[in-house]
Design a protein around this motif. Structure first.
Motif, short mmCIF file in Angstrom:
data_model
loop_
_atom_site.label_atom_id
_atom_site.label_comp_id
_atom_site.label_asym_id
_atom_site.label_seq_id
_atom_site.Cartn_x
_atom_site.Cartn_y
_atom_site.Cartn_z
N LYS A 28 2.04 4.93 14.78
CA LYS A 28 3.36 5.45 14.46
C LYS A 28 3.98 4.57 13.39
N GLN A 29 4.43 5.21 12.31
CA GLN A 29 5.10 4.50 11.22
C GLN A 29 6.55 4.21 11.63
N GLY A 33 7.23 -1.51 9.43
CA GLY A 33 5.86 -1.74 9.86
C GLY A 33 5.29 -0.59 10.66
N ASN A 34 4.22 -0.88 11.37
CA ASN A 34 3.50 0.12 12.16
C ASN A 34 3.39 -0.33 13.61
N ARG A 35 3.19 0.67 14.48
CA ARG A 35 2.96 0.42 15.89
C ARG A 35 1.71 1.20 16.30
N THR A 36 0.75 0.53 16.95
CA THR A 36 -0.50 1.16 17.35
C THR A 36 -0.76 0.92 18.83
N SER A 74 -4.38 -1.57 24.62
CA SER A 74 -4.03 -2.52 23.57
C SER A 74 -2.78 -2.02 22.83
N PHE A 75 -1.94 -2.96 22.44
CA PHE A 75 -0.76 -2.65 21.64
C PHE A 75 -0.73 -3.60 20.45
N LYS A 76 -0.52 -3.05 19.27
CA LYS A 76 -0.49 -3.87 18.06
C LYS A 76 0.73 -3.48 17.23
N ARG A 77 1.46 -4.47 16.81
CA ARG A 77 2.64 -4.26 15.96
C ARG A 77 2.42 -5.04 14.66
N SER A 78 2.49 -4.36 13.54
CA SER A 78 2.32 -5.02 12.25
C SER A 78 3.57 -4.80 11.40
#
Length: 79
Positions: A28-29, A33-36, A74-78
């Motif tokens: 998700k944009q 940043g992005n969230r995955t 898993s959760f990733k925030r960039s």
């Protein structure tokens, strides 16, 4: 002492290795940043695949199995 004698190098074969891994990823944009999010299952069939083969004290070969069915999140925030 006991020493193994092999007539030919590499004259043994492991059993076939098979597994099924399933995964889902959503991205998700955001404004900064992005969230995955990632969800999945490793080794869905729960195959007992050998990781290593070793000899026990009696001289019989045993197989070492490390990972049965295993879910993951898993959760990733960039930024």
């Amino acid at each position: 002492s006991f020493v193994d004698y092999y007539t030919h190098p590499n004259n043994a074969r492991l059993s076939t290795y098979h597994r099924l891994d399933l995964g889902y990823h959503t991205l998700k944009q955001k404004t900064k940043g992005n969230r995955t999010w990632s969800l999945g299952i490793l080794n869905v069939y729960n195959q007992q695949n050998p990781y290593a083969i070793y000899k026990d004290n009696t001289g019989a070969f045993k197989k070492l199995v490390l990972f049965p069915i295993m879910p993951y999140v898993s959760f990733k925030r960039s930024f």
